[in-house]
Motif scaffolding. Structure first.
Motif, mmCIF file in Angstrom:
data_model
loop_
_atom_site.group_PDB
_atom_site.id
_atom_site.type_symbol
_atom_site.label_atom_id
_atom_site.label_comp_id
_atom_site.label_asym_id
_atom_site.label_seq_id
_atom_site.Cartn_x
_atom_site.Cartn_y
_atom_site.Cartn_z
ATOM 1 N N LEU A 1 0.806 -1.224 0.000
ATOM 2 C CA LEU A 1 0.000 0.000 0.000
ATOM 3 C C LEU A 1 0.838 1.273 0.000
ATOM 4 N N VAL A 2 2.105 1.155 0.358
ATOM 5 C CA VAL A 2 2.988 2.323 0.359
ATOM 6 C C VAL A 2 3.055 2.969 -1.022
ATOM 7 N N ARG A 3 2.893 2.187 -2.065
ATOM 8 C CA ARG A 3 3.095 2.711 -3.420
ATOM 9 C C ARG A 3 1.900 3.518 -3.941
ATOM 10 N N PHE A 4 0.795 3.576 -3.191
ATOM 11 C CA PHE A 4 -0.382 4.312 -3.649
ATOM 12 C C PHE A 4 -0.364 5.725 -3.064
ATOM 13 N N PRO A 5 -0.120 6.757 -3.880
ATOM 14 C CA PRO A 5 0.011 8.121 -3.344
ATOM 15 C C PRO A 5 -1.286 8.705 -2.787
ATOM 16 N N GLU A 6 -2.430 8.114 -3.130
ATOM 17 C CA GLU A 6 -3.706 8.634 -2.644
ATOM 18 C C GLU A 6 -4.058 8.143 -1.240
ATOM 19 N N LEU A 7 -3.362 7.109 -0.776
ATOM 20 C CA LEU A 7 -3.718 6.466 0.492
ATOM 21 C C LEU A 7 -3.266 7.308 1.684
ATOM 22 N N VAL A 8 -4.176 7.539 2.629
ATOM 23 C CA VAL A 8 -3.853 8.260 3.861
ATOM 24 C C VAL A 8 -3.597 7.281 4.999
ATOM 25 N N SER A 9 -4.530 6.371 5.255
ATOM 26 C CA SER A 9 -4.379 5.480 6.409
ATOM 27 C C SER A 9 -5.151 4.193 6.212
ATOM 28 N N TYR A 10 -4.738 3.194 6.988
ATOM 29 C CA TYR A 10 -5.397 1.886 7.018
ATOM 30 C C TYR A 10 -5.461 1.466 8.481
ATOM 31 N N ALA A 11 -6.682 1.272 9.002
ATOM 32 C CA ALA A 11 -6.860 0.936 10.415
ATOM 33 C C ALA A 11 -7.736 -0.300 10.546
ATOM 34 N N SER A 12 -7.445 -1.108 11.562
ATOM 35 C CA SER A 12 -8.191 -2.341 11.816
ATOM 36 C C SER A 12 -8.501 -2.449 13.301
ATOM 37 N N LEU A 13 -9.687 -2.979 13.601
ATOM 38 C CA LEU A 13 -10.116 -3.175 14.984
ATOM 39 C C LEU A 13 -10.732 -4.556 15.122
ATOM 40 N N GLN A 14 -10.195 -5.368 16.029
ATOM 41 C CA GLN A 14 -10.772 -6.689 16.286
ATOM 42 C C GLN A 14 -12.064 -6.534 17.066
ATOM 43 N N LEU A 15 -13.084 -7.283 16.656
ATOM 44 C CA LEU A 15 -14.388 -7.235 17.304
ATOM 45 C C LEU A 15 -14.480 -8.316 18.368
ATOM 46 N N SER A 16 -15.503 -8.207 19.209
ATOM 47 C CA SER A 16 -15.593 -9.122 20.341
ATOM 48 C C SER A 16 -15.883 -10.559 19.923
ATOM 49 N N ASP A 17 -16.366 -10.773 18.694
ATOM 50 C CA ASP A 17 -16.614 -12.133 18.207
ATOM 51 C C ASP A 17 -15.428 -12.690 17.427
ATOM 52 N N GLY A 18 -14.286 -11.982 17.428
ATOM 53 C CA GLY A 18 -13.093 -12.456 16.751
ATOM 54 C C GLY A 18 -12.963 -12.003 15.310
ATOM 55 N N ASN A 19 -13.993 -11.368 14.757
ATOM 56 C CA ASN A 19 -13.914 -10.820 13.416
ATOM 57 C C ASN A 19 -13.261 -9.437 13.464
#
Length: 247
Positions: free
Chosen positions: A122-140
């Motif tokens: 994803l570093v190579r995409f100049p339009e990208l600002v951020s990528y965030a992930s959050l684990q949910l209580s059911d493991g997804n």
């Protein structure tokens, strides 16, 4: 804006991430709250980096957790580039997926390796600002991508790794996914998510392509000041019947 963000994040952190599960396929009434819980600390970190006064430029990408380590569930934030300040609007894609039960260790390992490879690519995409992930209580997991130009989406579609993830690995890993797309309005005291479309993908290993159901939001067409009914399930203006998703 920073003080408002800090107060809002403090309120969310009392219940997040333990509050959220992925629900069922069309049970998307919590997704706005889930994506907001990911968005607020993301925007706070972007604002902090934009306000950093250092003799050398801020080194990016920068990786950290969305929420403190003492929380039971995992989270991840990678800031790839800083958008121009002051921020007006950003595009977003939000992803919530339900994993299949009884996944083999081989499939899980392939997904984990591909995830690491995609994070680096994803570093190579100049339009990208951020990528965030959050684990949910059911493991997804819930994921939120912010970007400055919609050309990012076309770039991802042509990425061989992204296509491999979407068309080869996803059917063996997920039962279904919800994919929200829209705009983040950044000019007010708090950032506001405005959903434009939601795509519901159902993976059946017996079919060559996933089934797709698309819904559209009245709210996005009318602007951010329009209030709609409680829950994202009540603001649908149009629907397309289940059909095979196009490549």
């Amino acid at each position: 804006m920073r003080s408002e963000l800090h107060r809002a994040i403090s309120q969310w952190s009392r219940v997040v991430p333990e509050l959220f599960t992925c629900g069922e396929l069309h049970d998307d009434r919590y997704d706005e709250s889930l994506l907001t819980a990911i968005l607020l600390p993301t925007m706070e970190q972007i604002g902090l980096l934009q306000g950093t006064e250092e003799p050398a430029p801020v080194r990016l990408p920068r990786r950290r957790r969305l929420f403190p380590r003492h929380r039971r569930l995992a989270s991840r934030l990678i800031i790839y580039r800083l958008p121009p300040a002051p921020m007006g609007e950003l595009g977003f894609v939000g992803f919530i997926g339900k994993k299949r039960a009884g996944l083999s260790a081989e499939v899980v390992e392939r997904i984990n390796k591909l995830d690491l490879a995609l994070v680096h690519e994803l570093v190579r995409f100049p339009e990208l600002v951020s990528y965030a992930s959050l684990q949910l209580s059911d493991g997804n997991w819930g994921n939120l991508v912010l970007f400055t130009q919609p050309s990012l989406l076309e770039g991802l579609r042509t990425s061989q790794r992204h296509r491999y993830a979407a068309f080869d690995l996803a059917p063996s890993y997920y039962e279904w996914v919800r994919l929200h797309q829209g705009t983040v309005f950044c000019a007010g005291p708090l950032p506001v998510l405005m959903r434009e479309t939601t795509r519901y993908y159902v993976f059946d290993e017996a079919l060559p392509r996933p089934l797709l159901h698309v819904s559209y939001s009245r709210q996005a067409r009318q602007g951010p000041d329009v209030k709609v009914g409680k829950g994202s399930g009540q603001d649908l203006a149009g629907k397309r019947d289940l059909e095979e998703a196009s490549a």
